[in-house]
Design an enzyme around this catalytic site. Structure first.
Site, mmCIF file in Angstrom:
data_model
loop_
_atom_site.group_PDB
_atom_site.id
_atom_site.type_symbol
_atom_site.label_atom_id
_atom_site.label_comp_id
_atom_site.label_asym_id
_atom_site.label_seq_id
_atom_site.Cartn_x
_atom_site.Cartn_y
_atom_site.Cartn_z
ATOM 1 N N ALA A 95 43.151 21.622 33.786
ATOM 2 C CA ALA A 95 44.485 21.627 33.074
ATOM 3 C C ALA A 95 45.276 22.966 32.838
ATOM 4 O O ALA A 95 46.216 22.718 32.301
ATOM 5 C CB ALA A 95 43.905 21.227 31.392
ATOM 6 N N PRO A 148 47.963 25.830 33.235
ATOM 7 C CA PRO A 148 48.279 26.113 32.251
ATOM 8 C C PRO A 148 48.665 25.065 31.142
ATOM 9 O O PRO A 148 48.918 25.431 30.164
ATOM 10 C CB PRO A 148 49.612 27.276 32.633
ATOM 11 N N GLY A 149 48.519 23.902 31.469
ATOM 12 C CA GLY A 149 48.876 22.948 30.545
ATOM 13 C C GLY A 149 49.976 21.963 30.683
ATOM 14 O O GLY A 149 50.322 21.266 29.381
ATOM 15 N N LYS A 209 50.419 19.237 32.067
ATOM 16 C CA LYS A 209 49.991 17.746 32.243
ATOM 17 C C LYS A 209 49.396 17.613 30.726
ATOM 18 O O LYS A 209 49.360 16.571 30.233
ATOM 19 C CB LYS A 209 49.191 17.191 33.245
ATOM 20 N N ARG A 265 43.059 31.687 32.597
ATOM 21 C CA ARG A 265 43.755 30.660 32.457
ATOM 22 C C ARG A 265 43.573 29.594 31.440
ATOM 23 O O ARG A 265 44.454 28.998 30.828
ATOM 24 C CB ARG A 265 43.781 29.733 33.897
ATOM 25 N N ASP A 313 44.155 16.888 38.127
ATOM 26 C CA ASP A 313 45.390 17.478 38.909
ATOM 27 C C ASP A 313 44.546 18.588 39.650
ATOM 28 O O ASP A 313 44.456 19.607 39.327
ATOM 29 C CB ASP A 313 46.349 18.094 37.694
ATOM 30 N N CYS A 336 49.889 19.151 44.193
ATOM 31 C CA CYS A 336 51.307 19.636 44.821
ATOM 32 C C CYS A 336 51.451 20.149 46.217
ATOM 33 O O CYS A 336 51.863 21.068 46.459
ATOM 34 C CB CYS A 336 51.760 20.542 43.737
HETATM 35 N N1 SAM Z 1 47.105 20.382 35.601
HETATM 36 C C1 SAM Z 1 47.738 21.795 35.499
HETATM 37 C C2 SAM Z 1 48.921 21.715 34.793
HETATM 38 O O1 SAM Z 1 49.782 20.743 34.916
HETATM 39 O O2 SAM Z 1 49.610 22.548 34.110
HETATM 40 C C3 SAM Z 1 47.811 22.693 36.805
HETATM 41 C C4 SAM Z 1 46.446 22.768 37.323
HETATM 42 S S1 SAM Z 1 46.242 23.439 38.537
HETATM 43 C C5 SAM Z 1 47.125 22.319 40.094
HETATM 44 C C6 SAM Z 1 44.619 23.241 39.304
HETATM 45 C C7 SAM Z 1 43.624 24.094 38.105
HETATM 46 O O3 SAM Z 1 42.244 23.603 38.950
HETATM 47 C C8 SAM Z 1 43.707 25.655 38.290
HETATM 48 O O4 SAM Z 1 44.240 26.141 36.866
HETATM 49 C C9 SAM Z 1 42.445 26.198 38.764
HETATM 50 O O5 SAM Z 1 42.197 27.409 38.170
HETATM 51 C C10 SAM Z 1 41.484 25.140 38.363
HETATM 52 N N2 SAM Z 1 40.331 25.100 39.340
HETATM 53 C C11 SAM Z 1 40.026 25.992 40.234
HETATM 54 N N3 SAM Z 1 38.961 25.626 40.912
HETATM 55 C C12 SAM Z 1 38.478 24.633 39.958
HETATM 56 C C13 SAM Z 1 37.175 24.039 40.263
HETATM 57 N N4 SAM Z 1 36.265 24.223 40.891
HETATM 58 N N5 SAM Z 1 36.880 23.034 39.430
HETATM 59 C C14 SAM Z 1 37.809 22.682 38.418
HETATM 60 N N6 SAM Z 1 39.144 23.351 38.489
HETATM 61 C C15 SAM Z 1 39.099 24.259 39.089
#
Ligand code: SAM
Length: 480
Positions: free
Chosen positions: A122, A124-125, A127, A150, A190, A243
């Site tokens: 989630a 930085p937030g 979605k 984060r 996401d 993305c």
């Molecule tokens: N949904 C967020 C938003 O809209 O602001 C953006 C999320 S970003 C695309 C993906 C997130 O997954 C990152 O914050 C990252 O730290 C986290 N992440 C990295 N490895 C992960 C894992 N193994 N399991 C879950 N989340 C992970």
């Protein structure tokens, strides 16, 4: 470094994209040309702050040159030079700066008020705050982020946007799945990805890109999906989004999903391309779990025993005080609120006390009630926010939490308030952490004062002797 020409993109990336466009029988030139175009800037407004604040709406529209994003009713393009992220309205949580294509995922998920929803990755937030906006404070959102720093930013953003019905956890998705099997009505995944859609926005993403990184991301996505699949209740919906543009992390993931988990059907799958849509690009897929899929009672994967084991556990979350202490603290809060915050109505929920910190979690959803009844479900999980942070309890008094100010939708919910226009120098002074002079009609006032910009709360102050003392948390003060 800024990317202006496709030549600066990694060769292997260009070849990958050529193959992708060839396979679709489409010319690649419009896509490559999009790298020469300026990027799109977006913000998404928080409905309960945006509605009913005409002055702020009018000012924001004029100052930032807002134009609607076609696929998101709360989304707007803004002019880059207008810098809405620096404006007091940003501190007020009137909007969240979000890349316009990224607004499509929560739109597709379509969360409803009253549901139990998980945002699994989630921070930085973007979605999560959008989902919360749609839930209108009803039901419960669990917003999870694996990385500690984060997760902290995520919690701050949920607070700034005035979200009351969200628990922010910091956990590995599998650890979360142990605790919440077959629980959620909707899940947002996401996924962490190779970020090909970030190249225009963040040239650093180009340096991190390689074909090996794409493969590593695809493997990690499959791993996270195992946890997500387990947490969705039968009949529930899930959005998978990235993305990035390559097929390995998008269509191939969905194909693998449907093969591995036949209880899922694909409802919709879409790409937003930077040369077709005004945005940086996104991949979104909506999947639905069959309502006849196994649930916690008949699962064969050990989750049922995990649940029953949980039920047998302690009823206290780690560090949580007993129900009586929480109820007593809440009575103290209610008395305080009657005097200072008569206009704020909390949704049905329950107080939780952690040390001297009083929280309040809405619990109308039966699943949310079940979770909260068995607080051991949270033990061992790092929690960055438990619903609404109401107050800090000091020896003989109570101090309202900053989150409580941000949960107010209008200054007039407070008995005592300081409300000034965005360009009043006292607003900038307050945001820097300085004491401010009250308006003349309140010069004799004494006590907790809700400080607001054009009617939108930004924090607490305490009035006495003709001055409002600043209670904005130090970490949130604007520099310079
Ligand atoms: N949904 C967020 C938003 O809209 O602001 C953006 C999320 S970003 C695309 C993906 C997130 O997954 C990152 O914050 C990252 O730290 C986290 N992440 C990295 N490895 C992960 C894992 N193994 N399991 C879950 N989340 C992970």
């Amino acid at each position: 470094m800024s990317i202006s020409l496709p030549d600066e993109l990694p060769l292997a990336y260009q070849e990958q994209m050529k193959r992708l466009f060839e396979a679709d029988g489409e010319p690649i030139d419009p896509f490559l040309d999009s790298y020469r175009e300026p990027r799109a800037y977006g913000l998404r407004v928080q409905p309960w702050k945006w509605n009913g604040h005409e002055t702020a709406r009018r000012n924001a529209a004029a100052l930032f040159g807002l134009e609607p994003v076609p696929w998101c009713p709360e989304g707007y393009y803004y002019e880059e030079s207008s810098r809405p992220g620096k404006h007091p309205y940003h501190h007020a949580g009137l909007y969240y700066i979000q890349e316009p294509s990224a607004m499509s995922s929560a739109e597709l998920l379509d969360p409803q008020p009253g549901e139990l929803v998980l945002d699994l990755a989630a921070a930085p937030g973007g979605k999560a705050t959008q989902i919360a906006g749609r839930m209108k404070g009803e039901g419960l959102l669990i917003a999870n982020e694996i990385h500690p720093q984060r997760a902290k930013i995520l919690a701050e953003n949920m607070e700034r946007m005035g979200v009351v019905n969200c628990i922010v956890t910091q956990a590995d998705p599998h650890a979360l799945a142990e605790r919440f099997p077959y629980s959620f009505d909707r899940i947002m995944l996401d996924a962490p990805c190779s970020g090909e859609g970030m190249f225009r926005k963040d040239p650093e993403a180009v340096n991190e890109w390689s074909p090996e990184h794409v493969e590593a991301c695809a493997l990690r996505q499959r791993d996270i999906i195992r946890a997500a699949v387990r947490m969705l209740r039968p009949g529930g919906s899930l959005v998978y989004s990235t993305c990035t543009f390559n097929r390995r992390e998008n269509e191939d993931i969905i194909a693998h999903w449907l093969e591995t988990y036949p209880e899922f059907e694909l409802v919709r799958m879409e790409r937003l391309w930077p040369h077709r849509h005004r945005g940086e690009g996104h991949f979104v897929a909506l999947l639905k779990k069959s309502s006849s899929a196994p649930d916690a009672t008949d699962a064969a994967d050990g989750s049922a025993s995990a649940q029953s084991g949980r039920r047998g556990g302690s009823r206290k979350g780690k560090g949580a005080s007993g129900v009586n202490a929480a109820a007593a603290a809440f009575r103290q809060y209610a008395e305080w609120a009657r005097e200072h915050l008569p206009g704020l109505e909390l949704p049905p929920g329950r107080p939780l006390l952690f040390g001297d910190e009083l929280y309040y979690v809405p619990d109308t959803h039966p699943g949310a009630r079940a979770l909260l009844d068995d607080a051991s479900v949270f033990s061992g999980l790092r929690l960055h926010r438990l619903g609404l942070h109401l107050a800090h309890l000091r020896k003989n008094r109570l101090e309202p939490a900053h989150a409580l100010a941000m949960a107010c939708t209008a200054a007039d919910q407070a008995a005592l308030r300081f409300d000034a226009a965005a360009d009043d120098p006292r607003i900038a002074a307050y945001l820097r952490g300085e004491p401010i002079a009250p308006n003349p009609e309140q010069s004799g006032a004494k006590g907790w004062t809700l400080v607001a910009v054009d009617g939108l709360p930004i924090g607490w102050g305490k009035a006495s002797d003709g001055l409002i003392k600043n209670h904005l948390p130090k970490g949130l003060r604007a520099l310079g």
